[in-house]
Scaffold this active site. Structure first.
Site, short mmCIF file in Angstrom:
data_model
loop_
_atom_site.label_atom_id
_atom_site.label_comp_id
_atom_site.label_asym_id
_atom_site.label_seq_id
_atom_site.Cartn_x
_atom_site.Cartn_y
_atom_site.Cartn_z
NE ARG A 1 30.51 49.10 -21.84
CZ ARG A 1 30.95 48.65 -21.38
NH1 ARG A 1 31.53 48.06 -20.42
NH2 ARG A 1 30.81 47.63 -22.13
CD GLU B 1 34.90 44.03 -13.62
OE1 GLU B 1 34.68 42.50 -14.52
OE2 GLU B 1 34.66 44.10 -13.21
CE1 TYR C 1 27.90 39.57 -15.59
CE2 TYR C 1 29.17 38.21 -18.25
CZ TYR C 1 28.26 39.49 -17.41
OH TYR C 1 27.85 40.70 -17.65
NE ARG D 1 22.99 42.37 -15.02
CZ ARG D 1 23.98 43.22 -15.11
NH1 ARG D 1 24.57 43.37 -14.08
NH2 ARG D 1 25.15 42.41 -16.25
CE1 TYR E 1 30.38 44.94 -24.13
CE2 TYR E 1 29.44 42.88 -22.95
CZ TYR E 1 29.94 44.01 -23.57
OH TYR E 1 31.08 44.80 -22.29
C1 3EB Z 1 32.30 44.47 -19.00
O1 3EB Z 1 32.48 45.44 -19.81
C2 3EB Z 1 33.21 43.44 -18.02
O2 3EB Z 1 27.67 42.40 -15.46
O3 3EB Z 1 27.47 44.31 -14.16
C3 3EB Z 1 31.91 45.00 -16.26
C4 3EB Z 1 30.61 45.71 -15.72
C5 3EB Z 1 31.00 43.82 -16.76
C6 3EB Z 1 29.86 45.14 -14.03
C7 3EB Z 1 28.07 43.43 -14.93
C8 3EB Z 1 30.38 43.06 -16.71
C9 3EB Z 1 29.13 44.19 -15.21
O4 3EB Z 1 31.35 43.89 -20.33
C10 3EB Z 1 32.46 42.74 -16.98
#
Ligand code: 3EB
Length: 352
Positions: free
Chosen positions: A231, A338, A158, A165, A218
């Site tokens: 989000r 999720e 991932y 990306r 992050y």
């Molecule tokens: C998170 O909130 C959980 O890498 O495109 C959620 C939605 C998550 C999209 C992405 C990853 C992605 O980090 C994981």
């Protein structure tokens, strides 16, 4: 806004083939061993087929994006290909898919992983298409890969995906008006890197969750490059309002909460979904969206957790809740589920 979603199962494809041929921009289909995948291939539309188990809510295993031009203005949809992308469009939206086997060019130096390389090239192709076709806004990405938590080249897959990306976003952000779109990224049983996307001509608004640090911020403990998504994305016009809600999990701040408690993770995830929806309503200045009205796609890491997750969701959303439960690996090892959604959508039941 000339688009809407529908949820259906494969068994409905033959009866609906005329509607799909005329109106479907494309599809995201979860298939298991019992599904007849020929039924999709017969219909001329871009579709990704994701190999997994459908744990519950089979009637919602295929998400179809339907063009919904107002009466009298109906025009035939246009199909096209560019590089490895297959797409279909109307005046406002372009739905596309790209599926690439993981490979790395022999001309590339160093120790770049095939998944990182393949991800970067898939995203570069998508951004080139946006430029070429003049659909300058991206609303949503759906990303699926095998073995998402596996490790190679010293990095979780991932995280390799995130590096590829991010590189494409960085390289292409001059060419197109790239705002970070809503997204999801999941692990499926097998198959190529599979990405679906929705582009358009109206500028969207990126929505963040006040309970969470933005994913693109992050800290480094989650990988060398941050995940490129927001989000949710909000499309707001006089005709219609659409909210694309990213994959949402039991994360507060940047931390995974309740690592071993699937019921507590379910509760936390619902609170996060509520928070994203409240933020969208606040942005519009009106209560437009309600979690109760939304068709939910729930990705479940361990099939054995299905009933605990479903019961907890029904406790909050009522027994008439609309959801499909798909077995998939989530992008952090401790995340057990999720949930993602698009609001407002029209839900088809198998009986209709
Ligand atoms: C998170 O909130 C959980 O890498 O495109 C959620 C939605 C998550 C999209 C992405 C990853 C992605 O980090 C994981």
């Amino acid at each position: 806004m000339s688009i809407q979603t529908a949820y259906t199962s494969f068994s409905n494809f033959p009866q609906r083939s005329k509607l799909l041929e005329e109106k479907a921009l494309g599809a995201i289909c979860f298939i298991d061993n019992s599904s007849d995948s020929n039924a999709i291939e017969k219909i001329e539309m871009p579709a990704i087929q994701l190999h997994t188990s459908i744990l519950d809510g089979l009637y919602g295993a295929c998400e179809i994006w339907l063009s919904n031009a107002s009466l009298g203005t109906e025009k035939a949809l246009t199909n096209g290909y560019l590089g490895d992308i297959s797409y279909r469009l109307n005046d406002d939206f372009l739905f596309g898919v790209i599926t690439l086997p993981e490979s790395v060019s022999s001309e590339i130096d160093g120790d770049i992983s095939p998944l990182q390389f393949t991800t970067e090239s898939a995203y570069r192709q998508i951004f080139a298409l946006m430029d070429e076709m003049n659909y300058p806004y991206i609303y949503r990405f759906w990303n699926y890969m095998e073995d998402i938590n596996g490790v190679s080249h010293g990095l979780e897959r991932y995280r390799q995906f995130n590096v590829g990306r991010k590189a494409a976003f960085t390289a292409c952000s001059n060419a197109v008006h790239i705002q970070l779109p809503a997204a999801c990224a999941l692990g499926v049983t097998d198959g190529p890197l599979s990405i679906a996307f929705l582009l358009g001509r109206q500028s969207p608004i990126a929505i963040e969750n006040p309970r969470q640090i933005s994913a693109y911020e992050y800290p480094e403990e989650y990988g060398p490059q941050t995940p490129s998504f927001s989000r949710a994305t909000l499309l707001h016009s006089e005709q219609a309002t659409l909210l694309f809600i990213s994959g949402t999990a039991s994360i507060v701040g940047h931390q995974t909460l309740h690592p071993t408690d699937v019921v507590a993770q379910t509760k936390e995830t619902l609170i996060n979904l509520e928070a994203v929806i409240a933020e969208a309503n606040r942005t519009i200045g009106e209560i437009k969206f309600d979690l109760m009205d939304v068709f939910l796609r729930v990705y479940v890491r361990h099939a054995a957790d299905l009933s605990l997750i479903k019961n907890e969701m029904q406790r909050h959303l009522g027994s008439a809740m609309n959801a499909v439960f798909i077995q998939a690996d989530i992008c952090r090892q401790e995340l057990l589920l999720e949930i993602e959604a698009t609001a407002k959508c029209i839900t088809e039941s198998s009986s209709s």
